[in-house]
Design a protein around this motif. Structure first.
Motif, short mmCIF file in Angstrom:
data_model
loop_
_atom_site.label_atom_id
_atom_site.label_comp_id
_atom_site.label_asym_id
_atom_site.label_seq_id
_atom_site.Cartn_x
_atom_site.Cartn_y
_atom_site.Cartn_z
N HIS A 70 2.67 2.33 -3.36
CA HIS A 70 1.78 2.73 -4.46
C HIS A 70 0.89 3.92 -4.10
O HIS A 70 0.06 4.33 -4.92
CB HIS A 70 0.93 1.56 -4.90
CG HIS A 70 1.72 0.44 -5.52
ND1 HIS A 70 2.40 0.59 -6.71
CD2 HIS A 70 1.96 -0.83 -5.11
CE1 HIS A 70 3.02 -0.54 -7.01
NE2 HIS A 70 2.78 -1.42 -6.05
N SER A 71 1.03 4.47 -2.89
CA SER A 71 0.21 5.60 -2.46
C SER A 71 0.96 6.91 -2.69
O SER A 71 2.20 6.96 -2.67
CB SER A 71 -0.14 5.48 -0.97
OG SER A 71 -0.90 4.32 -0.74
N TYR A 109 0.83 -1.21 0.00
CA TYR A 109 0.00 0.00 0.00
C TYR A 109 0.86 1.26 0.00
O TYR A 109 0.58 2.23 -0.71
CB TYR A 109 -0.93 0.00 1.21
CG TYR A 109 -2.22 -0.74 0.97
CD1 TYR A 109 -3.25 -0.16 0.24
CD2 TYR A 109 -2.41 -2.02 1.45
CE1 TYR A 109 -4.44 -0.83 0.01
CE2 TYR A 109 -3.59 -2.71 1.22
CZ TYR A 109 -4.60 -2.10 0.50
OH TYR A 109 -5.77 -2.77 0.25
N PHE A 110 1.90 1.25 0.81
CA PHE A 110 2.72 2.45 1.00
C PHE A 110 3.41 2.87 -0.30
O PHE A 110 3.39 4.05 -0.67
CB PHE A 110 3.76 2.18 2.09
CG PHE A 110 4.60 3.37 2.45
CD1 PHE A 110 4.03 4.48 3.05
CD2 PHE A 110 5.97 3.36 2.22
CE1 PHE A 110 4.81 5.58 3.41
CE2 PHE A 110 6.75 4.44 2.58
CZ PHE A 110 6.17 5.55 3.17
N TRP A 144 2.62 10.48 -1.76
CA TRP A 144 3.28 10.96 -0.56
C TRP A 144 2.29 11.76 0.29
O TRP A 144 1.45 12.48 -0.24
CB TRP A 144 4.47 11.84 -0.89
CG TRP A 144 5.69 11.08 -1.34
CD1 TRP A 144 6.16 10.96 -2.61
CD2 TRP A 144 6.58 10.32 -0.52
NE1 TRP A 144 7.29 10.19 -2.64
CE2 TRP A 144 7.58 9.78 -1.36
CE3 TRP A 144 6.64 10.03 0.85
CZ2 TRP A 144 8.63 8.99 -0.89
CZ3 TRP A 144 7.68 9.24 1.32
CH2 TRP A 144 8.65 8.73 0.46
N ARG A 173 -13.28 0.92 -2.63
CA ARG A 173 -12.69 0.55 -1.34
C ARG A 173 -13.36 -0.71 -0.83
O ARG A 173 -14.45 -1.07 -1.27
CB ARG A 173 -12.82 1.69 -0.32
CG ARG A 173 -14.21 1.99 0.14
CD ARG A 173 -14.30 3.24 0.99
NE ARG A 173 -13.94 4.42 0.23
CZ ARG A 173 -14.79 5.09 -0.55
NH1 ARG A 173 -16.06 4.67 -0.68
NH2 ARG A 173 -14.42 6.15 -1.19
N PRO A 224 -8.22 0.70 -1.20
CA PRO A 224 -8.04 0.91 0.24
C PRO A 224 -8.93 -0.03 1.03
O PRO A 224 -10.01 -0.42 0.58
CB PRO A 224 -8.46 2.37 0.45
CG PRO A 224 -8.33 3.00 -0.89
CD PRO A 224 -8.65 1.93 -1.89
N GLY A 254 -5.66 -2.87 -5.66
CA GLY A 254 -5.36 -1.45 -5.50
C GLY A 254 -6.46 -0.68 -4.79
O GLY A 254 -6.62 0.52 -5.02
N ASN A 303 0.30 6.20 5.90
CA ASN A 303 -0.11 5.12 5.00
C ASN A 303 -1.62 4.90 5.13
O ASN A 303 -2.08 3.83 5.53
CB ASN A 303 0.65 3.84 5.37
CG ASN A 303 0.60 2.78 4.30
OD1 ASN A 303 0.35 3.06 3.13
ND2 ASN A 303 0.83 1.54 4.68
N ASN A 347 -4.21 4.40 3.19
CA ASN A 347 -5.00 3.45 2.42
C ASN A 347 -5.00 2.05 3.04
O ASN A 347 -5.88 1.25 2.75
CB ASN A 347 -4.48 3.36 0.98
CG ASN A 347 -4.87 4.59 0.18
OD1 ASN A 347 -5.76 5.33 0.55
ND2 ASN A 347 -4.17 4.82 -0.92
N TYR A 348 -4.02 1.77 3.87
CA TYR A 348 -4.01 0.51 4.59
C TYR A 348 -4.59 0.75 5.98
O TYR A 348 -3.88 1.06 6.93
CB TYR A 348 -2.60 -0.06 4.69
CG TYR A 348 -2.55 -1.42 5.35
CD1 TYR A 348 -3.39 -2.45 4.97
CD2 TYR A 348 -1.64 -1.68 6.37
CE1 TYR A 348 -3.35 -3.69 5.57
CE2 TYR A 348 -1.56 -2.92 6.98
CZ TYR A 348 -2.42 -3.92 6.57
OH TYR A 348 -2.38 -5.16 7.18
N LYS A 385 10.35 3.94 -1.30
CA LYS A 385 9.36 4.83 -1.90
C LYS A 385 10.04 5.99 -2.62
O LYS A 385 9.56 6.44 -3.67
CB LYS A 385 8.39 5.34 -0.84
CG LYS A 385 7.17 6.04 -1.41
CD LYS A 385 6.09 6.21 -0.37
CE LYS A 385 4.85 6.87 -0.94
NZ LYS A 385 3.73 6.93 0.02
#
Length: 544
Positions: free
Chosen positions: A61-62, A58-59, A64, A444, A470, A468, A71, A73-74, A96
């Motif tokens: 592909h998210s 998740y990190f 900044w 989501r 959340p 992809g 982070n 989305n996770y 990242k």
């Protein structure tokens, strides 16, 4: 005549190689491949590598966020930072930054090999304070690297493979002298440690404090400011301060707090499943019991040091007294107020409940033995070298290292069996065609009721990560209990009213949530069905 520096370099390289060999024996060369993910996710290593993989996936592909370690989305409302996914924030942040060049699916394997090599090298540095003999330093370093307390963590809670940070801290603490360079070295070490794992930070910080107090004076004032600033800055970068509550809780918190995961007084002698030569002794009833065993070679080293001390007693120099006090304090913390011998409770010291709750932030107290374990073995090398000389000791340590390999074969073989034959790619967990059809139709994924490590968390989160999307289906090292309760209440009211969030797929994990969804969904608009054993509410399915 050969250059002495070449021999020194060869000794250091041999120490690093001896540190990496146990990693190779357990995981094989395939783990070095960043695209090989199956050995992490196949299951036998437990949930911690999956947690790390999910947090990193998740990190990286998210976008900044602020702070950089955020982070969201996770976990969504429960999500905080890469720090609490135990994903080695130091590497996650670096990865990242470099994602424009390459995105690595996993960095755990390279981390383990690097940690093994650094364990050997850091032990070599530390033992250089005990003997100048190159063979003794290399063989002793190999013995400090071939340790169950290290390899056990490699095959599970992988950030804690960074025990080379403890050895570097011990090395800094025993170095004579001081000066501003010493302060910068400590600041760098503690900042890096803070971005690897909080338990390692809790072990390294007292060693720095002991060294700093020994050198307290006008020249160390900058260090007193610099080191806490380095720690605070590193924690901020990793997103540590995003968690508003719940530091003393986490997965497994229902199994007890401080005092539950204690170090047994026979822990160093307990061969457990590790030893082929010594017996499995009774121990405390917790998951990490049995990993403190020093190995037959390590125990023989302590015996050698004890004999040397008995023949020529020596008082530690005064500059090391505060370090010894810090090591004893960490050892006492690990034993906890519930003192056991062979698993049997000997004594329980009364502690105020409020203090127990605070100490439960480091619930797995057994780990705090590690600095004392390494220090004791290094001290044994120093005593033996003083008594018999480094040259003879080098060959003795080579024999003890061979004994250690023979003794630990059962433990090494068992951990190798956890990864051998694992698939190369991400193993499939959900097979119903519904999931592939639903992934592009929703934005989501929610798991109801919300929980940290709730039922099906891994399968749900893995599906969401690969799609992809959340999700709040998570496993975090720590979560805010108030945030969990608030999300549970909000989701229950949402299901009760039928006012579903747009673009949200709901996976219902208990009978109450299912009953609410059955009463509120509109059959001609919403889909309510089972897929791979999970009840799924897909709002607006038929309207699309």
């Amino acid at each position: 005549m050969p250059d002495r520096r070449a021999f020194t370099f060869a000794s250091a390289a041999l120490a690093a190689l001896l540190g990496a060999l146990p990693v190779l024996a357990v995981f094989g060369p395939g783990a070095l491949d960043p695209w090989n993910q199956g050995w992490l996710l196949a299951g036998p290593l437990g949930p911690d590598p999956v947690q790390l993989w999910l947090g990193w996936t998740y990190f990286v592909h998210s976008p900044w966020a602020w702070p950089p370690g955020a982070n969201p989305n996770y976990g969504m409302e429960l999500g905080t930072a890469i720090y609490f996914a135990d994903a080695i924030p130091l590497l996650a942040l670096l990865g990242k930054v470099l994602r424009g060049l390459v995105v690595l699916p996993q960095y755990v394997g390279p981390w383990l090999f690097l940690s093994g090599a650094l364990q050997g090298f850091a032990a070599w540095l530390l033992l250089g304070q005990a003997t100048g003999d190159r063979l003794a330093r290399a063989m002793g370093a190999g013995l400090l690297a071939l340790q169950p307390m290290l390899i056990n963590r490699m095959a599970g809670h992988t950030p804690l493979a960074g025990q080379w940070l403890l050895l570097l801290a011990l090395w800094l603490a025993v170095l004579p002298g001081g000066g501003w360079r010493r302060g910068f070295a400590w600041a760098t070490l503690l900042g890096a440690t803070a971005l690897v794992h909080s338990y390692l930070l809790a072990m390294v910080a007292p060693l720095w404090l002991a060294d700093a107090l020994r050198r307290i004076g006008p020249r160390s004032l900058l260090e007193v400011v610099l080191v806490p600033a380095a720690i605070g800055g590193a924690l901020w970068l990793g997103g540590f301060f995003l968690l508003q509550g719940g530091l003393a809780s986490g997965p497994g918190s229902d199994m007890g707090g401080y005092g539950t995961w204690n170090a047994d007084l026979l822990g160093w002698l307990d061969g457990g499943i590790w030893s082929g030569l010594l017996p499995d002794l009774p121990g405390p009833d917790h998951w990490e019991a049995g990993s403190l065993y020093l190995g037959a070679g390590g125990l023989a080293l302590l015996l050698l040091g004890a004999v040397a001390f008995a023949r020529h007693p020596v008082v530690p120099p005064r500059r090391l007294w505060l370090l010894l006090a810090a090591l004893l304090a960490l050892l006492g913390f690990a034993v906890t107020h519930r003192i056991t011998l062979g698993g049997a409770r000997l004594l329980e010291l009364p502690l105020p409940e409020v203090l127990v709750q605070r100490l439960s932030a480091l619930r797995n107290a057994e780990r705090m033995v590690w600095p004392a374990s390494y220090a004791l073995m290094a001290a044994a090398v120093a005593l033996a070298a003083r008594r018999w000389g480094g040259r003879r000791l080098g060959w003795v340590l080579a024999g003890l290292l061979a004994l250690q390999w023979v003794d630990l074969r059962p433990g090494l073989a068992f951990r190798h069996s956890l990864v051998v034959g694992a698939p190369y790619g991400v193993p499939q967990r959900l097979f119903d065609p519904f999931w592939a059809e639903a992934a592009p139709r929703y934005a989501r994924v929610r798991a109801v009721p919300a929980a940290n490590m709730g039922e099906g968390w891994e399968s749900i989160a893995r599906f969401a990560a690969l799609a992809g999307l959340p999700t709040d289906s998570i496993y975090m090292a720590r979560v805010d209990g108030a945030a969990v309760a608030a999300l549970r209440a909000r989701m229950a009211e949402l299901l009760r009213s039928g006012a579903y969030e747009p673009g949200t797929l709901y996976i219902l994990r208990d009978a109450e949530s299912l009953a609410l969804a059955e009463a509120s969904h509109v059959p001609g608009r919403d889909l309510l069905r089972q897929a791979d054993g999970y009840w799924v509410l897909a709002p607006g399915w038929w309207a699309r």
